[in-house]
Enzyme design. Structure first.
Site, mmCIF file in Angstrom:
data_model
loop_
_atom_site.group_PDB
_atom_site.id
_atom_site.type_symbol
_atom_site.label_atom_id
_atom_site.label_comp_id
_atom_site.label_asym_id
_atom_site.label_seq_id
_atom_site.Cartn_x
_atom_site.Cartn_y
_atom_site.Cartn_z
ATOM 1 N N ASP A 17 25.880 32.977 -64.188
ATOM 2 C CA ASP A 17 25.880 33.753 -62.946
ATOM 3 C C ASP A 17 26.744 34.997 -63.150
ATOM 4 O O ASP A 17 27.358 35.167 -64.193
ATOM 5 C CB ASP A 17 26.404 32.921 -61.773
ATOM 6 C CG ASP A 17 27.734 32.259 -62.093
ATOM 7 O OD1 ASP A 17 28.513 32.829 -62.892
ATOM 8 O OD2 ASP A 17 27.997 31.176 -61.560
ATOM 9 N N ASP A 19 29.777 37.505 -61.472
ATOM 10 C CA ASP A 19 30.824 37.648 -60.465
ATOM 11 C C ASP A 19 31.152 39.124 -60.322
ATOM 12 O O ASP A 19 31.160 39.873 -61.298
ATOM 13 C CB ASP A 19 32.072 36.872 -60.902
ATOM 14 C CG ASP A 19 31.771 35.395 -61.110
ATOM 15 O OD1 ASP A 19 31.416 34.729 -60.132
ATOM 16 O OD2 ASP A 19 31.844 34.932 -62.269
ATOM 17 N N ASP A 93 42.312 34.275 -66.065
ATOM 18 C CA ASP A 93 42.876 33.262 -66.957
ATOM 19 C C ASP A 93 42.886 33.685 -68.428
ATOM 20 O O ASP A 93 43.941 33.694 -69.069
ATOM 21 C CB ASP A 93 42.178 31.902 -66.767
ATOM 22 C CG ASP A 93 40.658 31.999 -66.678
ATOM 23 O OD1 ASP A 93 40.097 33.092 -66.891
ATOM 24 O OD2 ASP A 93 40.021 30.961 -66.407
HETATM 25 P P1 ATP Z 1 31.104 30.078 -65.994
HETATM 26 O O1 ATP Z 1 30.560 30.821 -64.788
HETATM 27 O O2 ATP Z 1 30.329 30.220 -67.218
HETATM 28 O O3 ATP Z 1 31.475 28.680 -65.663
HETATM 29 P P2 ATP Z 1 33.350 31.810 -65.506
HETATM 30 O O4 ATP Z 1 34.466 32.248 -66.398
HETATM 31 O O5 ATP Z 1 32.484 32.851 -64.905
HETATM 32 O O6 ATP Z 1 32.522 30.780 -66.361
HETATM 33 P P3 ATP Z 1 33.944 31.146 -62.794
HETATM 34 O O7 ATP Z 1 34.508 29.878 -62.240
HETATM 35 O O8 ATP Z 1 32.622 31.640 -62.357
HETATM 36 O O9 ATP Z 1 33.955 30.911 -64.368
HETATM 37 O O10 ATP Z 1 35.057 32.266 -62.563
HETATM 38 C C1 ATP Z 1 34.774 33.629 -62.620
HETATM 39 C C2 ATP Z 1 35.994 34.375 -63.136
HETATM 40 O O11 ATP Z 1 37.093 34.175 -62.250
HETATM 41 C C3 ATP Z 1 36.506 33.924 -64.487
HETATM 42 O O12 ATP Z 1 35.829 34.517 -65.550
HETATM 43 C C4 ATP Z 1 37.945 34.359 -64.429
HETATM 44 O O13 ATP Z 1 38.075 35.733 -64.663
HETATM 45 C C5 ATP Z 1 38.299 34.085 -62.989
HETATM 46 N N1 ATP Z 1 38.827 32.719 -62.844
HETATM 47 C C6 ATP Z 1 38.145 31.606 -62.562
HETATM 48 N N2 ATP Z 1 38.945 30.534 -62.493
HETATM 49 C C7 ATP Z 1 40.181 30.988 -62.730
HETATM 50 C C8 ATP Z 1 41.459 30.371 -62.782
HETATM 51 N N3 ATP Z 1 41.595 29.075 -62.599
HETATM 52 N N4 ATP Z 1 42.523 31.167 -63.049
HETATM 53 C C9 ATP Z 1 42.385 32.494 -63.233
HETATM 54 N N5 ATP Z 1 41.211 33.121 -63.206
HETATM 55 C C10 ATP Z 1 40.118 32.393 -62.951
HETATM 56 MG MG MG Z 2 30.951 32.641 -63.374
#
Ligand code: ATP
Ligand code: MG
Length: 395
Positions: A17, A19, A93
């Site tokens: 997805d 963001d 993160d």
């Molecule tokens: P995926 O969507 O593939 O699971 P993602 O990294 O996009 O991986 P999301 O949960 O969609 O995970 O989070 C989007 C973004 O928000 C992350 O890439 C990161 O920049 C930030 N983020 C998410 N969770 C955290 C956290 N626990 N601490 C700090 N930043 C976070």
């Molecule tokens: Mg994501």
């Protein structure tokens, strides 16, 4: 655009997805889009509907200050201060997750060295790893998941604190852990994720009973768990549906099986009752760590409760069982048991043939004695319900 979408595109992986990060405030975002909902208490996020998809839009977060409420392990509890793009980057993160794709000039904005880490295939925390894990212990799970997804290595500094800080997962609300665990285990890399979590003592925090069974149970327990996860992973790779119910039924089974056997011998419970009681006990214990919603825990119980029914192979029982809505899940579960040390291979083969419409003769002494079954069957027919096996009614 920021986060996993940018990271995955640059790494050559299909993003799940996208963001969006913006300096617009949640209220302003809502005024711009018709299909917009504001969610989240700790930090407000706008969910904007685009056709069938939901895009997460977050306002830039501000820097961590003393005004952020923390618990005594360092976990951030309140988070509602807005900031600049750079502030926002530093709050994320991993460096790879803090890359912004700027649609005005198609450039990548990188404040933390994420592009370099992408090149060297390294998962690196932004700032001091121990501090960042303490702020939000779920980052330990995210490091493992994202590392295995991309086949990147974890920076040694990201690995070093894991075993020591693993107990902090105990502070995370069980509902959030349920979401994270599903992301790790309903995953093509489920086996690798499991192994890493076990190695770093994270598994122990998530599934204490299962970890104890793994420690004590040797190869068959491990084989069973990894077999279940490998099945899931393979199904995902082939685009077949996977269910949290089957997953949790598998993860808790080594404990439930042992406890049910104990209840059978010590208290003389029939198998169905023993399994039901043992299953209730372990789901109650497990829910203190991970909140499994009832819509998943009920079918998981049913998968267990249906196992004794495979031993009823005479008369009309098999034909009836074959049409049970959860027959397939229970049968897959039986195959898994057979493959990992339980003495049910002969049963599994019989049911494989029964499904092909060619049930072989039932071997002597293999199944429960006939008279009791006959009486039961007659009574059921008399009551007109035929519902003696509807396991939900036992909950
Ligand atoms: P995926 O969507 O593939 O699971 P993602 O990294 O996009 O991986 P999301 O949960 O969609 O995970 O989070 C989007 C973004 O928000 C992350 O890439 C990161 O920049 C930030 N983020 C998410 N969770 C955290 C956290 N626990 N601490 C700090 N930043 C976070
Ligand atoms: Mg994501």
């Amino acid at each position: 655009m920021v986060g996993g979408g940018v990271r995955d595109l640059l790494a050559g992986v299909k993003p799940k997805d996208f963001d969006i990060a913006t300096n617009a405030r949640p209220e302003q975002i809502r005024q711009l889009f018709r299909g917009c909902r504001l969610v989240g208490r700790r930090f407000m996020i706008a969910h904007v509907r685009m056709g069938a998809e939901i895009v997460e839009v977050t306002t830039f977060r501000g820097p961590i200050t003393d005004s952020h409420e923390r618990d005594d392990t360092g976990r951030i509890l309140s988070d509602n201060i807005y900031g600049t793009l750079e502030d926002d980057a530093l709050r994320r993160d991993f460096t790879l997750n803090a890359l912004y794709y700027d649609i005005r000039d198609y450039s990548i904005v990188d404040f933390t060295g994420g592009v370099e880490d992408l090149r060297s295939k390294t998962i690196r925390l932004i700032g001091d790893p121990e501090l960042r894990y303490r702020e939000d212990p779920v980052r330990m799970l995210r490091a493992i998941r994202i590392g295995n997804k991309l086949h990147f290595r974890l920076d040694p500094a990201a690995v070093a604190p894991l075993k020591t800080l693993a107990p902090l997962l105990g502070e995370i609300p069980p509902a959030r852990l349920f979401d994270e665990v599903l992301k790790l285990l309903l995953n093509p890399e489920a086996v690798e994720n499991f192994r890493a979590m076990y190695w770093f003592n994270l598994w122990r925090e998530l599934f204490p009973d299962n970890a104890a069974a793994l420690d004590a149970g040797g190869d068959d327990v491990r084989g069973f768990i990894e077999g279940a996860l490998a099945n899931t992973a393979e199904r995902m790779r082939q685009g077949q549906p996977v269910s949290p119910s089957f997953l949790f039924a598998s993860l808790l089974w080594p404990c439930v099986r042992e406890r049910a056997a104990e209840l059978k011998t010590k208290q003389g419970h029939p198998e169905f009752i023993a399994i039901t009681q043992a299953g209730d006990e372990f789901f109650a214990r497990q829910s203190q760590r991970i909140a499994v919603p009832k819509r998943f825990s009920f079918p998981a119980r049913e998968i267990w409760q249906l196992q004794p029914r495979f031993e009823r192979r005479r008369g009309g029982a098999p034909q009836k069982f074959l049409t049970h809505p959860r027959f397939r899940a229970a049968y897959d579960f039986l195959l898994l048991r057979a493959a990992h040390g339980e003495p049910v291979q002969e049963l599994a083969d019989w049911w494989t043939q029964a499904q092909a419409g060619q049930p072989p003769p039932v071997p002597e002494g293999g199944d429960p004695p006939l008279p009791a079954r006959k009486r039961k069957r007659r009574r059921r027919r008399g009551s007109g319900g035929g519902g003696q096996q509807a396991p939900q009614s036992q909950d």
